[in-house]
Design an enzyme around this catalytic site. Sequence first.
Site: not given
Ligand code: HEM
Length: 302
Positions: A38, A42, A71, A169
């Site tokens: 992630r 970002h 972030n 995800h």
């Molecule tokens: C398509 C639009 C996307 C949205 C709206 C989105 C939204 C989110 C949200 C809301 C979270 C949880 C953050 C939190 O609660 O603090 C999250 C976590 C995450 N996102 Fe996305 N995301 C998107 C695309 C992506 C992409 C493109 C990637 C990587 C290629 C990605 C990888 C991740 C990962 C791996 C997590 C878990 C991070 C952790 O546990 O530290 N996301 N995302």
Amino acid sequence: QLDYRFYDSTCPSLTGIVRYGVWSAIANDTRMAASLVRLHFHDCFVNGCDASILLDDIDSTFVGEKTARANQNSVRGYEVIDKIKANVEKACPSTVSCTDILTLAAREAANIAGASYWMVPLGRRDGRTANKTAANELPSPFESLDNIIAKFNAKGLDTKDVVVLSGAHTIGFAQCFTFKQRLFNFGGSRKPDPDLEASLLKGLQTVCPDQVDSDTTLVPLDSVTTNRFDNSYYRNLVNSSGLLQSDHVLSTDNRTASMVLSYSRYPYLFLKDFGASMVKMANIGVLMGQDGEIRENCKVVN
Ligand code: HEM
Ligand SMILES: [Ca+2]
Ligand SMILES: [Ca+2]
């Protein structure tokens, strides 16, 4: 031009150092695999892949991206990259950019969690600026698919990349506030989202009760194989068990539903396409040649 062999002669130990650093961080904290993937996303979506996200706030004249809405208290893994960078500097001083280290770290992290191993062309240089305003424009889980697609299009990524990269995800966690609107009063209906599978809904209502103090509680994005990089995310979507609204919509919108279905059926196809989309994402707005710099410390410009 980025090049697969960019550091072959100037820093042959690079990939080994990065892999070891990522491996030990994950051994210590399984979630770090997700966090590093992630972190790279970002970075690339704001000013391009230039390690802008790694820069600290200095004072009112230099504001970084770490405190941007998407972030702060959410993105993790900065210290892992800083530590790997310090080790790379010892082996090959002033040679390897923070951006390339972050790009490689995301690849290693995904691979250690179960993703395929894709080749990463190298030679990115580090930006000298950060853009907190642009970081506030990162896609939000409350946004429409139209908006999310438009944001990806603006970076040269297409609808397929939205579906494929959202597959990240399959690992990691989200805070309750990022999906709570689905649990109690969906769209002002005073009812939960009817599209959320009943037993998952019940569990989520228990873990994320309708009170502000549960807003930061963590829930797995993929409750079936939380730490495994597999296609379970798409199987969940097909079973109305996607967590975020922005995930769920991929299985209902006619532009994306068929892709979700095929990734739910063909795990190998997902793993292959994920690598290809990650390489695309890692090419967004890169600085090369004489542009930018090789930062000595990822937290500050030279
Ligand atoms: C398509 C639009 C996307 C949205 C709206 C989105 C939204 C989110 C949200 C809301 C979270 C949880 C953050 C939190 O609660 O603090 C999250 C976590 C995450 N996102 Fe996305 N995301 C998107 C695309 C992506 C992409 C493109 C990637 C990587 C290629 C990605 C990888 C991740 C990962 C791996 C997590 C878990 C991070 C952790 O546990 O530290 N996301 N995302
Ligand atoms: Ca950036
Ligand atoms: Ca999984």
